[in-house]
Design an enzyme around this catalytic site. Structure first.
Site, mmCIF file in Angstrom:
data_model
loop_
_atom_site.group_PDB
_atom_site.id
_atom_site.type_symbol
_atom_site.label_atom_id
_atom_site.label_comp_id
_atom_site.label_asym_id
_atom_site.label_seq_id
_atom_site.Cartn_x
_atom_site.Cartn_y
_atom_site.Cartn_z
ATOM 1 N N GLU A 191 55.029 61.387 23.913
ATOM 2 C CA GLU A 191 54.690 62.919 23.849
ATOM 3 C C GLU A 191 53.393 63.244 24.749
ATOM 4 O O GLU A 191 52.929 64.427 24.373
ATOM 5 C CB GLU A 191 54.665 63.403 22.340
ATOM 6 C CG GLU A 191 55.623 63.067 21.419
ATOM 7 C CD GLU A 191 56.857 63.973 21.703
ATOM 8 O OE1 GLU A 191 56.562 65.157 21.577
ATOM 9 O OE2 GLU A 191 58.085 63.564 21.895
ATOM 10 N N HIS A 236 52.313 66.335 16.208
ATOM 11 C CA HIS A 236 51.553 65.420 17.148
ATOM 12 C C HIS A 236 49.911 65.635 16.419
ATOM 13 O O HIS A 236 49.452 66.022 15.653
ATOM 14 C CB HIS A 236 51.321 66.495 18.311
ATOM 15 C CG HIS A 236 52.517 66.531 19.166
ATOM 16 N ND1 HIS A 236 53.149 67.709 19.687
ATOM 17 C CD2 HIS A 236 53.508 65.657 19.436
ATOM 18 C CE1 HIS A 236 54.167 67.461 20.236
ATOM 19 N NE2 HIS A 236 54.539 66.158 20.161
ATOM 20 N N CYS A 272 47.608 73.176 22.355
ATOM 21 C CA CYS A 272 48.847 72.729 22.998
ATOM 22 C C CYS A 272 48.983 73.384 24.149
ATOM 23 O O CYS A 272 49.904 72.725 25.074
ATOM 24 C CB CYS A 272 49.976 73.413 21.986
ATOM 25 S SG CYS A 272 50.439 72.507 20.427
#
Length: 415
Positions: A161, A229, A346
Site C-alpha cells: 500500500e 493504514h 493521505c
C-alpha cells in the site's frame, strides 16, 4: 540541495462516495452521499498553498484517467448490474498519493539514488488498477536516472500500500536515516493490507542497509478500529515519531528498537486515556502532515475535525504548552477528502530530493496554483450524486476536465 518535497494528489473530477474501501470507516459511512469534486480539489489546492506559505517545497501528481474503460472491459462488467465495478472504474482514489509508492531517499540507499517502488494496491479492486498510470507518471516526474530509480510494483501476491505504511527517522531529511516499515497480520473484521514480505522486497530493491531499517507489526486492534493504514495512527518527521499508544503490536519493543537504531529519536505518544483509538481514527489526528518549515519549528498540519474534537484539541493544546519537539499546529479544511477516509497525510507523497532534479512540470508555484484554481472552478463538476456514476455525459465532462488540466501543465503525454 536535498530537501523534503510533498507531492499532493490533485483531486480528480470523478471524486465520488461509493464506499468501496472495506475497513475505511469514513468511506463506508458516507457511501452513497453526494460528493463535491470542485470543492474537494480546491480544498486540496488550498492545503498545498498553505504548505508553500510555510516555506515548504510543494509538488503535485495528476488525477489518473477516469473512468477506466479498459479495466471495465477486463472484468467484463455489466453497467446495469455490476455497480460496484462501475464505481471502481470511476474512483478518484489516486488523489491519496501516500499510496502511490514507497520512497527511500538517496542518503539511505546503496547506490546513492532516491528509489521509488510503485504500490500494487491489490487488496482493494478499485485501487488495484491504478499502478500502471501511477508508474508512468512517476517515471516522468523522476526521469533523471542519475538521481532516481522508479520500480514496478512487487509481485501481486504480496499486498503493498505504499508510503502510508512507511516512516523515516533521521537527524534531518538530507542525512542517512532509519526506515520503518509497518505491516499487518490481522485486523479483526477488516483486511490487513500491508504484507510483511512486500515491505521486505521494497527494502531489498532500494538497497537499504539492514542496520538502518526496521519492520514493525501494526496492532490488530488499530486495524479493527479503522486504521487501515499505519498513517492513520502514526507519523514521523526527522527525529520525531508522533504516535498513538495503540498503533503497534509491541509499542515498547518498537520504541526500544528505534532508540537503538536511531539515537536521538524522540517518541511523542498520545495515550489512549487522553484520546481513545476510536477518536484518533475519527478525527484523523495522526493522518496529519508533520513537517519542518525553514523556521525550524516542527509543525503538525491537522484536519479541521481535530479542532472539533474536544479530547484531541485539549491534548494538542497541552502538548503545545509543554516543551516538546512539535511547536505548531496548523488546521486545514479537507472535508471532502475526509468524508472518503483521507486526511492531510493521505493526500501527499514525501520525496527527499533536490528540486532541480525533478521535472519542473510537477512542482507548484503561485502562478500554477492560480491557473489550476481557475480551471478547476470552471471545469470540475460541482457535485456528483450516486446515480450519476456511469453516466456517459458525465464521463465525457470528466475526461474533458482532466485533458484541460494536462494541457494547462504541458503534460499532454499523460492523456
Amino acid at each position: 540541495m536535498l530537501q523534503e518535497i510533498n507531492f499532493d494528489g490533485i483531486v480528480g473530477p470523478s471524486h465520488n462516495y461509493a464506499g468501496l474501501s472495506l475497513g475505511n470507516l469514513a468511506a463506508t459511512k458516507n457511501a452513497g452521499g453526494t460528493s463535491y469534486p470542485r470543492a474537494a480539489a480546491l480544498q486540496g489546492l488550498a492545503k498545498m498553498r498553505g504548505n508553500m506559505t510555510l516555506g515548504l517545497a510543494q509538488g503535485y501528481l495528476l488525477p489518473l484517467p477516469r473512468p477506466n474503460a479498459g479495466w471495465l472491459d477486463e472484468v467484463a462488467a455489466d453497467a446495469t448490474t455490476d455497480r460496484a465495478l462501475v464505481a471502481g472504474a470511476w474512483s478518484a482514489s489516486s488523489m491519496w498519493t501516500a499510496n502511490a509508492a514507497t520512497v527511500s531517499p538517496a542518503p539511505d540507499t546503496q547506490d546513492g539514488r532516491c528509489h521509488l517502488t510503485v504500490a500494487n494496491l491489490v487488496t482493494m479492486p478499485h485501487r488495484s488498477h491504478e499502478w500502471p498510470d501511477t508508474h508512468r507518471q512517476l517515471r516522468l516526474a523522476f526521469a533523471d536516472s542519475r538521481h532516481f530509480g522508479v520500480h514496478h510494483p512487487v509481485p501481486m501476491c504480496f499486498g503493498d500500500e505504499g508510503a502510508a505504511n512507511h516512516m523515516r527517522l533521521a537527524p534531518s531529511h538530507g542525512q542517512p536515516g532509519l526506515e520503518v516499515f509497518v505491516y499487518g497480520r490481522s485486523g479483526g473484521p477488516f483486511p490487513a493490507r500491508q504484507h510483511e514480505q512486500a515491505s521486505r522486497i521494497v527494502a531489498r530493491r532500494h538497497g537499504l542497509d539492514p542496520a538502518r531499517m526496521l519492520f514493525v507489526e501494526q496492532a490488530p486492534e488499530a486495524i479493527a478500529a479503522g486504521a487501515f493504514h499505519n498513517d492513520v495512527v502514526a507519523v514521523a518527521n526527522e527525529h520525531v515519531l508522533f504516535t498513538h499508544e495503540c498503533a503497534f503490536a509491541d509499542p515498547a519493543g518498537t520504541y526500544a528498537a528505534i532508540a537503538a537504531k536511531c539515537p536521538g529519536a524522540q517518541v511523542v505518544e498520545v495515550p489512549a486515556s487522553a484520546v481513545s483509538l476510536n477518536e484518533a481514527v475519527r478525527s484523523y489526528l495522526f493522518n496529519a502532515q508533520l513537517v519542518t518549515p525553514p523556521s525550524g519549528e516542527m509543525t503538525l498540519v491537522v484536519p479541521g475535525e481535530c479542532k472539533e474534537s474536544a479530547p484531541v484539541w485539549t491534548w494538542l493544546q497541552a502538548m503545545l504548552a509543554g516543551n516538546g519537539p512539535i511547536r505548531q499546529v496548523k488546521v486545514v479544511d479537507v472535508r471532502q477528502s475526509m468524508a472518503n477516509g483521507g486526511g492531510p497525510a493521505c493526500l501527499r507523497l514525501r520525496v527527499v530530493a533536490d528540486p532541480t532534479t525533478v521535472d519542473p512540470r510537477f512542482l507548484l508555484d503561485e502562478a500554477r496554483a492560480d491557473a489550476m484554481e481557475a480551471l478547476i472552478a470552471q471545469m470540475w463538476p460541482e457535485q456528483i450524486d450516486p446515480a450519476d456514476v456511469g453516466s456517459a455525459s458525465l464521463a465525457a465532462s470528466i475526461h474533458s476536465a482532466r485533458t484541460a488540466l494536462l494541457d494547462l501543465l504541458g503534460l499532454g503525454e499523460l492523456a
